[in-house]
Motif scaffolding. Structure first.
Motif, PDB file in Angstrom:
ATOM      1  N   SER A  19       0.838  -1.193   0.000  1.00 46.22           N
ATOM      2  CA  SER A  19       0.000   0.000   0.000  1.00 46.22           C
ATOM      3  C   SER A  19       0.872   1.241   0.000  1.00 46.22           C
ATOM      4  CB  SER A  19      -0.960   0.009   1.187  1.00 46.22           C
ATOM      5  OG  SER A  19      -0.244  -0.025   2.399  1.00 46.22           O
ATOM      6  N   ILE A  20       0.240   2.364  -0.374  1.00 45.94           N
ATOM      7  CA  ILE A  20       0.957   3.624  -0.475  1.00 45.94           C
ATOM      8  C   ILE A  20       0.027   4.745  -0.033  1.00 45.94           C
ATOM      9  CG2 ILE A  20       0.332   3.910  -2.925  1.00 45.94           C
ATOM     10  CD1 ILE A  20       3.217   5.052  -3.319  1.00 45.94           C
ATOM     11  N   SER A  21       0.582   5.712   0.668  1.00 44.18           N
ATOM     12  CA  SER A  21      -0.207   6.829   1.169  1.00 44.18           C
ATOM     13  C   SER A  21      -0.622   7.746   0.025  1.00 44.18           C
ATOM     14  CB  SER A  21       0.598   7.603   2.203  1.00 44.18           C
ATOM     15  OG  SER A  21       1.773   8.126   1.605  1.00 44.18           O
ATOM     16  N   PRO A  22      -1.552   8.642   0.263  1.00 44.95           N
ATOM     17  CA  PRO A  22      -2.024   9.529  -0.820  1.00 44.95           C
ATOM     18  C   PRO A  22      -0.916  10.326  -1.494  1.00 44.95           C
ATOM     19  CG  PRO A  22      -3.563   9.604   0.999  1.00 44.95           C
ATOM     20  CD  PRO A  22      -2.379   8.787   1.468  1.00 44.95           C
ATOM     21  N   SER A  23       0.037  10.799  -0.723  1.00 41.17           N
ATOM     22  CA  SER A  23       1.126  11.594  -1.295  1.00 41.17           C
ATOM     23  C   SER A  23       2.219  10.735  -1.908  1.00 41.17           C
ATOM     24  CB  SER A  23       1.748  12.466  -0.212  1.00 41.17           C
ATOM     25  OG  SER A  23       2.431  11.653   0.731  1.00 41.17           O
TER      26      SER A  23
ATOM     27  N   GLY B 134      11.173  -6.392  -0.316  1.00 44.41           N
ATOM     28  CA  GLY B 134      12.459  -6.545  -0.984  1.00 44.41           C
ATOM     29  C   GLY B 134      12.342  -7.032  -2.420  1.00 44.41           C
ATOM     30  N   ARG B 135      11.161  -7.528  -2.800  1.00 43.69           N
ATOM     31  CA  ARG B 135      10.959  -7.995  -4.176  1.00 43.69           C
ATOM     32  C   ARG B 135       9.955  -7.130  -4.933  1.00 43.69           C
ATOM     33  NH1 ARG B 135       8.607 -12.762  -5.082  1.00 43.69           N
ATOM     34  NH2 ARG B 135       7.391 -12.764  -3.131  1.00 43.69           N
ATOM     35  N   PHE B 136       8.952  -6.633  -4.234  1.00 47.35           N
ATOM     36  CA  PHE B 136       7.908  -5.816  -4.855  1.00 47.35           C
ATOM     37  C   PHE B 136       8.089  -4.360  -4.447  1.00 47.35           C
ATOM     38  CE2 PHE B 136       4.324  -9.246  -5.254  1.00 47.35           C
ATOM     39  CZ  PHE B 136       5.223 -10.099  -5.882  1.00 47.35           C
ATOM     40  N   SER B 137       7.627  -3.466  -5.328  1.00 46.28           N
ATOM     41  CA  SER B 137       7.708  -2.045  -5.041  1.00 46.28           C
ATOM     42  C   SER B 137       6.433  -1.366  -5.540  1.00 46.28           C
ATOM     43  CB  SER B 137       8.927  -1.436  -5.715  1.00 46.28           C
ATOM     44  OG  SER B 137       8.972  -0.039  -5.481  1.00 46.28           O
ATOM     45  N   ILE B 138       5.791  -0.618  -4.660  1.00 41.73           N
ATOM     46  CA  ILE B 138       4.585   0.108  -5.033  1.00 41.73           C
ATOM     47  C   ILE B 138       4.936   1.577  -5.242  1.00 41.73           C
ATOM     48  CG2 ILE B 138       3.904   0.546  -2.631  1.00 41.73           C
ATOM     49  CD1 ILE B 138       0.965   0.227  -3.528  1.00 41.73           C
ATOM     50  N   SER B 139       4.323   2.179  -6.239  1.00 38.47           N
ATOM     51  CA  SER B 139       4.533   3.595  -6.510  1.00 38.47           C
ATOM     52  C   SER B 139       3.255   4.165  -7.121  1.00 38.47           C
ATOM     53  CB  SER B 139       5.726   3.799  -7.453  1.00 38.47           C
ATOM     54  OG  SER B 139       5.487   3.171  -8.704  1.00 38.47           O
ATOM     55  N   ARG B 140       3.215   5.480  -7.207  1.00 37.17           N
ATOM     56  CA  ARG B 140       2.037   6.105  -7.799  1.00 37.17           C
ATOM     57  C   ARG B 140       2.433   7.356  -8.548  1.00 37.17           C
ATOM     58  NH1 ARG B 140      -1.969   7.128  -3.152  1.00 37.17           N
ATOM     59  NH2 ARG B 140      -3.184   8.181  -4.775  1.00 37.17           N
ATOM     60  N   ASP B 141       1.631   7.684  -9.532  1.00 35.71           N
ATOM     61  CA  ASP B 141       1.788   8.914 -10.292  1.00 35.71           C
ATOM     62  C   ASP B 141       0.447   9.636 -10.209  1.00 35.71           C
ATOM     63  OD1 ASP B 141       1.986  10.940 -12.182  1.00 35.71           O
ATOM     64  OD2 ASP B 141       3.171   9.737 -13.550  1.00 35.71           O
ATOM     65  N   ASN B 142       0.358  10.598  -9.339  1.00 40.87           N
ATOM     66  CA  ASN B 142      -0.925  11.274  -9.124  1.00 40.87           C
ATOM     67  C   ASN B 142      -1.349  12.106 -10.336  1.00 40.87           C
ATOM     68  OD1 ASN B 142      -1.318  10.131  -6.632  1.00 40.87           O
ATOM     69  ND2 ASN B 142      -0.543  11.886  -5.484  1.00 40.87           N
ATOM     70  N   ALA B 143      -0.385  12.519 -11.140  1.00 37.12           N
ATOM     71  CA  ALA B 143      -0.726  13.273 -12.357  1.00 37.12           C
ATOM     72  C   ALA B 143      -1.407  12.372 -13.388  1.00 37.12           C
ATOM     73  CB  ALA B 143       0.517  13.902 -12.953  1.00 37.12           C
ATOM     74  N   LYS B 144      -1.107  11.071 -13.322  1.00 38.38           N
ATOM     75  CA  LYS B 144      -1.688  10.117 -14.263  1.00 38.38           C
ATOM     76  C   LYS B 144      -2.790   9.275 -13.629  1.00 38.38           C
ATOM     77  CE  LYS B 144       2.444   9.657 -17.127  1.00 38.38           C
ATOM     78  NZ  LYS B 144       3.452   8.722 -17.699  1.00 38.38           N
ATOM     79  N   ASN B 145      -3.115   9.551 -12.373  1.00 34.20           N
ATOM     80  CA  ASN B 145      -4.148   8.774 -11.670  1.00 34.20           C
ATOM     81  C   ASN B 145      -3.859   7.275 -11.727  1.00 34.20           C
ATOM     82  OD1 ASN B 145      -5.440  11.191 -11.220  1.00 34.20           O
ATOM     83  ND2 ASN B 145      -7.401  10.587 -12.101  1.00 34.20           N
ATOM     84  N   THR B 146      -2.618   6.923 -11.505  1.00 37.61           N
ATOM     85  CA  THR B 146      -2.217   5.526 -11.656  1.00 37.61           C
ATOM     86  C   THR B 146      -1.313   5.090 -10.504  1.00 37.61           C
ATOM     87  OG1 THR B 146      -2.355   5.709 -14.064  1.00 37.61           O
ATOM     88  CG2 THR B 146      -1.138   3.832 -13.182  1.00 37.61           C
ATOM     89  N   VAL B 147      -1.538   3.865 -10.058  1.00 40.00           N
ATOM     90  CA  VAL B 147      -0.660   3.239  -9.071  1.00 40.00           C
ATOM     91  C   VAL B 147      -0.052   1.998  -9.719  1.00 40.00           C
ATOM     92  CG1 VAL B 147      -2.535   1.902  -8.021  1.00 40.00           C
ATOM     93  CG2 VAL B 147      -0.474   2.410  -6.696  1.00 40.00           C
ATOM     94  N   TYR B 148       1.194   1.725  -9.361  1.00 38.97           N
ATOM     95  CA  TYR B 148       1.938   0.630  -9.966  1.00 38.97           C
ATOM     96  C   TYR B 148       2.391  -0.363  -8.895  1.00 38.97           C
ATOM     97  CZ  TYR B 148       2.296   4.179 -13.611  1.00 38.97           C
ATOM     98  OH  TYR B 148       2.018   5.146 -14.541  1.00 38.97           O
TER      99      TYR B 148
END
Length: 123
Positions: A49-53, A65-79
């Motif tokens: 999970s990832i916080s709003p910011s 250590g194997r997975f990484s979550i990120s987000r691009d708020n300009a693109k309304n997308t989480v990865y």
């Protein structure tokens, strides 16, 4: 909020995949986002999970250590970048949105769910 997950597929053990979750609406940046998964015959479980910011993240021990979550708020997308995949990572992966201000691990705190994308890791 409507969520559309994509990026699943078949990969060999040790390989990588990147899942994406596109959200509708103009308030994406106010939601914490999470990834959960459900393997055949098992209950759905927390993955990351990832916080709003995007400043705070949380991971299940099994993927740390194997997975990484990120987000691009300009693109309304989480990865969800998944590396060093194992057969036990095989599952349907769901993205979800929460009104919480932090990176919640609790499914009950997520209000909106996507349809899921299947990840199959072969040995």
């Amino acid at each position: 909020v409507q969520l559309q997950a994509s990026g699943g597929g078949l990969v060999q053990a040790g390989g990588s995949l990147r899942l994406s979750c596109a959200a509708s609406g103009r308030t994406f940046s106010s939601y914490a986002m999470g990834w959960f998964r459900q393997a055949p015959g098992k209950e759905r479980e927390f993955v990351a999970s990832i916080s709003p910011s995007g400043g705070s993240t949380a991971y299940a021990d099994s993927v740390k250590g194997r997975f990484s979550i990120s987000r691009d708020n300009a693109k309304n997308t989480v990865y969800l970048q998944m590396n060093s995949l194992k057969p036990e990572d095989t599952a349907v992966y769901y993205c979800a949105a929460s009104n919480q201000w932090y990176a919640s691990r609790r499914q009950t705190e997520y209000d909106y769910w996507g349809q899921g994308t299947l990840v199959t890791v072969s040995s």
